[in-house]
Scaffold this active site. Structure first.
Site, PDB file in Angstrom:
ATOM      1  N   TRP A 156     -64.719  51.135  23.125  1.00  0.00           N
ATOM      2  CA  TRP A 156     -65.834  50.639  23.915  1.00  0.00           C
ATOM      3  C   TRP A 156     -66.784  49.925  23.466  1.00  0.00           C
ATOM      4  O   TRP A 156     -67.528  49.133  24.261  1.00  0.00           O
ATOM      5  CB  TRP A 156     -66.580  52.061  24.625  1.00  0.00           C
ATOM      6  CG  TRP A 156     -66.672  53.116  23.183  1.00  0.00           C
ATOM      7  CD1 TRP A 156     -66.118  53.996  22.712  1.00  0.00           C
ATOM      8  CD2 TRP A 156     -67.434  53.034  22.337  1.00  0.00           C
ATOM      9  NE1 TRP A 156     -66.115  55.002  21.552  1.00  0.00           N
ATOM     10  CE2 TRP A 156     -67.268  53.837  21.561  1.00  0.00           C
ATOM     11  CE3 TRP A 156     -69.201  52.292  22.445  1.00  0.00           C
ATOM     12  CZ2 TRP A 156     -67.744  54.346  19.962  1.00  0.00           C
ATOM     13  CZ3 TRP A 156     -69.413  52.398  21.022  1.00  0.00           C
ATOM     14  CH2 TRP A 156     -69.364  53.648  20.675  1.00  0.00           C
ATOM     15  N   ASN A 157     -66.593  49.673  21.925  1.00  0.00           N
ATOM     16  CA  ASN A 157     -67.547  49.147  21.120  1.00  0.00           C
ATOM     17  C   ASN A 157     -67.750  47.834  21.524  1.00  0.00           C
ATOM     18  O   ASN A 157     -69.115  46.854  21.162  1.00  0.00           O
ATOM     19  CB  ASN A 157     -67.592  49.733  19.915  1.00  0.00           C
ATOM     20  CG  ASN A 157     -66.457  49.162  18.992  1.00  0.00           C
ATOM     21  OD1 ASN A 157     -65.561  48.885  20.197  1.00  0.00           O
ATOM     22  ND2 ASN A 157     -66.541  49.319  17.221  1.00  0.00           N
ATOM     23  N   GLY A 234     -58.734  51.127  18.142  1.00  0.00           N
ATOM     24  CA  GLY A 234     -59.579  52.814  17.838  1.00  0.00           C
ATOM     25  C   GLY A 234     -59.262  53.467  16.973  1.00  0.00           C
ATOM     26  O   GLY A 234     -58.643  52.958  15.595  1.00  0.00           O
ATOM     27  N   SER A 235     -58.984  54.384  16.853  1.00  0.00           N
ATOM     28  CA  SER A 235     -59.653  55.711  15.419  1.00  0.00           C
ATOM     29  C   SER A 235     -58.113  55.910  15.089  1.00  0.00           C
ATOM     30  O   SER A 235     -57.513  55.912  15.781  1.00  0.00           O
ATOM     31  CB  SER A 235     -60.478  56.459  16.087  1.00  0.00           C
ATOM     32  OG  SER A 235     -59.326  57.694  16.838  1.00  0.00           O
ATOM     33  N   GLU A 256     -54.796  48.487  15.613  1.00  0.00           N
ATOM     34  CA  GLU A 256     -56.505  47.771  14.401  1.00  0.00           C
ATOM     35  C   GLU A 256     -57.096  48.972  14.373  1.00  0.00           C
ATOM     36  O   GLU A 256     -58.357  49.937  15.374  1.00  0.00           O
ATOM     37  CB  GLU A 256     -56.632  46.818  14.865  1.00  0.00           C
ATOM     38  CG  GLU A 256     -57.846  46.011  14.025  1.00  0.00           C
ATOM     39  CD  GLU A 256     -59.357  46.380  14.469  1.00  0.00           C
ATOM     40  OE1 GLU A 256     -59.765  47.510  13.765  1.00  0.00           O
ATOM     41  OE2 GLU A 256     -60.711  46.425  15.295  1.00  0.00           O
ATOM     42  N   LEU A 257     -57.656  49.982  13.426  1.00  0.00           N
ATOM     43  CA  LEU A 257     -57.970  51.373  13.272  1.00  0.00           C
ATOM     44  C   LEU A 257     -58.967  51.468  12.918  1.00  0.00           C
ATOM     45  O   LEU A 257     -59.635  50.132  12.021  1.00  0.00           O
ATOM     46  CB  LEU A 257     -56.957  51.882  13.023  1.00  0.00           C
ATOM     47  CG  LEU A 257     -55.388  52.225  13.360  1.00  0.00           C
ATOM     48  CD1 LEU A 257     -54.480  53.396  12.934  1.00  0.00           C
ATOM     49  CD2 LEU A 257     -55.290  52.519  15.495  1.00  0.00           C
ATOM     50  N   GLU A 387     -65.694  57.784   8.336  1.00  0.00           N
ATOM     51  CA  GLU A 387     -66.439  56.483   9.177  1.00  0.00           C
ATOM     52  C   GLU A 387     -67.157  56.386   9.844  1.00  0.00           C
ATOM     53  O   GLU A 387     -67.447  57.919  10.990  1.00  0.00           O
ATOM     54  CB  GLU A 387     -65.553  55.952   9.901  1.00  0.00           C
ATOM     55  CG  GLU A 387     -65.477  54.923  10.607  1.00  0.00           C
ATOM     56  CD  GLU A 387     -64.916  54.300  11.993  1.00  0.00           C
ATOM     57  OE1 GLU A 387     -63.434  54.785  11.993  1.00  0.00           O
ATOM     58  OE2 GLU A 387     -64.693  52.595  11.712  1.00  0.00           O
TER      59      GLU A 387
HETATM   60  C1  SIN Z   1     -65.026  43.062  15.080  1.00  0.00           C
HETATM   61  O1  SIN Z   1     -64.477  41.781  15.642  1.00  0.00           O
HETATM   62  O2  SIN Z   1     -66.486  42.137  14.760  1.00  0.00           O
HETATM   63  C2  SIN Z   1     -65.559  43.887  15.175  1.00  0.00           C
HETATM   64  C3  SIN Z   1     -64.281  44.917  15.711  1.00  0.00           C
HETATM   65  C4  SIN Z   1     -64.121  46.201  15.407  1.00  0.00           C
HETATM   66  O3  SIN Z   1     -64.992  46.817  15.796  1.00  0.00           O
HETATM   67  O4  SIN Z   1     -63.328  46.748  15.584  1.00  0.00           O
END
Ligand code: SIN
Length: 483
Positions: A156-157, A234-235, A256-257, A387
């Site tokens: 969601w971020n 995600g986490s 990509e954690l 984190e």
């Molecule tokens: C980013 O691509 O700048 C951040 C991505 C993320 O928080 O996984």
């Protein structure tokens, strides 16, 4: 909500499968974190919908992968143009469902679109190799081919850019794609699907599922043998579960954690530059990115000066709704995220940390947490080891290079790290010793389409963006010719 958009056709509330918007028997609500109000209700995709999406992607694979890379690139360029043409609407949708300030949301749309442009350009450079051998009657040639159906789960971020970063590489390589959008922020993903449709991307090539039951849909996407590659952002906790689920069909996997980024300010650093770098890295998206600064290490000789300047800059940040002009820090994603953050801050204070600013619950609402700075933090405290994903800066003092590098590496995570120094020998030494996939040196703006994004250790594997980003979507095949 649609009245707020210049193009109301971008507001979609159903999953997009095989070039069509499907109907669902049940719905879930998408909530605006800035006020807790329901924005819209969205059709809830089922396991059968997920299977149908995978089947559609598999059916579309033969024709999509046999297009020339130039033809695929043309379609991706059209998709990129449409994203930029609708940047304002896409940003508004993103801010309303996710919370980040509108200026950051516009930045995310441009960032997401830039991956589509980059991979459109990169798709025409998928080169093979010829390899000399010991046998003069043999010729060895290496070709690269798309792996097949790619499935993804994204957070969601960054509800736009994380999908774009994966889907653009997949489509450019000749793969087809099924993405499960976060149930908290599905509208950005569905708007991307609408624009993919308008760009003429053929049916079945790009599919988006909206559901509030990620574990159930995730099981389908990770276990279905038709899916040849699974990619997750995600986490670390969830990444481990998904990796296990992928094992039964031995898929290609990239993860990509989570991160726990150290930010080190050496005694020879430009302090002003370091203050601005830490501010940008820490408070972007209210601290809710995997590469946000998590722990600030400052050399004891400059700790007072740095802290005074940093706290004064943090105090200037305006907390507010993402759609309000002048907001620097928006709400967190939920009241639960605020409560977890507040507990960690209070625990640190109980263990001896000092609050330099923030640290109180905000009168703006239950999803708001003020930009906070903690001093006299110890690297073993939970606020430094976990984190944070929150607008909180723990400051830790150090007195020598070896000590700070050891503290920085003392985490299971290895995504991003930052340090500030003007000593070229130290810069090389420290950069090589930090166990992180991305290191910003006098720089925190490390997110860049052309650079390989990804981590080491329990922050995952695989790289996104850059010329390396296509590799995860390609199989290497070698052809041995006997003459
Ligand atoms: C980013 O691509 O700048 C951040 C991505 C993320 O928080 O996984």
């Amino acid at each position: 909500m649609e009245n707020l958009l210049q193009d109301s056709g971008l507001l979609k509330t159903d999953s997009y499968i095989d070039g069509a918007w499907i109907t669902s028997n049940t719905t879930f609500d998408v909530i605006n974190p800035a006020d807790g109000q329901t924005l819209v209700s969205v059709g809830n995709a089922t396991d059968s919908d997920a299977k149908a999406a995978v089947k559609a992607a598999d059916d579309a694979f033969a024709s999509w992968s046999s297009l020339t890379s130039y033809d695929r690139a043309d379609l991706l360029h059209k998709w990129h143009q449409l994203m930029m043409q609708h940047q304002d609407d896409l940003a508004l949708i993103l801010t309303l469902e996710q919370g980040k300030p509108l200026s950051e949301a516009k930045g995310e749309i441009a960032y997401g679109a830039s991956f589509i442009q980059w991979f459109a350009q990169e798709s025409i450079r998928v080169y093979g190799d010829t390899i000399p051998t010991q046998d003069r009657h043999k010729r060895v040639v290496v070709i690269k081919q798309p792996v097949g159906v790619v499935a993804s789960i994204t957070p969601w971020n960054f509800p736009n850019a994380m999908i774009a970063r994966k889907a653009a590489a997949a489509l450019a390589a000749g793969c087809t794609f099924v993405g499960l959008a976060s149930g908290l922020t599905p509208l950005s993903a569905l708007a991307m699907a609408e624009l993919a449709d308008r760009a003429g991307i053929p049916k079945g090539v790009f599919n988006i599922l909206a559901s509030d039951d990620a574990p159930s849909i995730g099981k389908v996407l990770t276990r279905d043998a038709l899916v040849k590659k699974f990619t997750f952002t995600g986490s670390t906790r969830v990444g481990k579960i998904l990796t296990e689920q992928c094992a039964s069909t031995v898929k290609k996997v990239s993860m990509e954690l989570g991160g726990n980024a150290p930010f080190i300010v050496f005694e020879d650093a430009d302090i002003e530059q370091a203050v601005q770098g830490a501010l940008a890295s820490k408070y972007r998206n209210a601290g809710q990115t995997c590469i946000c600064t998590n722990r600030i290490f400052v050399h004891q000789d400059i700790a007072d000066t740095f802290t005074e300047k940093y706290v004064s800059a943090v105090t200037e940040l305006k907390l507010g709704k993402g759609i309000d002009a002048g907001t620097n820090v928006g709400p967190m994603i939920s009241a639960a995220a605020v409560s977890k953050t507040h507990d960690l801050v209070q625990q640190a204070v109980a263990q001896g940390a000092k609050l330099a600013c923030g640290g109180n619950l905000s009168p703006l609402g239950e999803s708001f947490y003020p930009p906070t700075v903690l001093t006299e933090v110890d690297n073993t405290m939970a606020v430094a080891q976990q984190e944070l994903f929150a607008p909180v800066s723990p400051i830790i003092q150090f007195n020598n290079e070896a000590q700070v590098v050891a503290m920085a590496n003392d985490t299971p995570y290895g995504l991003a790290a930052y340090f500030y120094s003007r000593d070229i020998s130290r810069i090389w030494r420290v950069a090589e010793k930090l166990q992180f996939g991305m290191v910003g040196i006098n720089d925190t703006a490390i997110s860049n389409t052309a650079a390989p994004f990804g981590g080491m250790k329990q922050s995952g594997y695989g790289r996104e963006g850059s010329k390396y980003g296509l590799d995860d979507y390609l199989d290497i095949k070698y052809l041995s010719f006997a003459l």
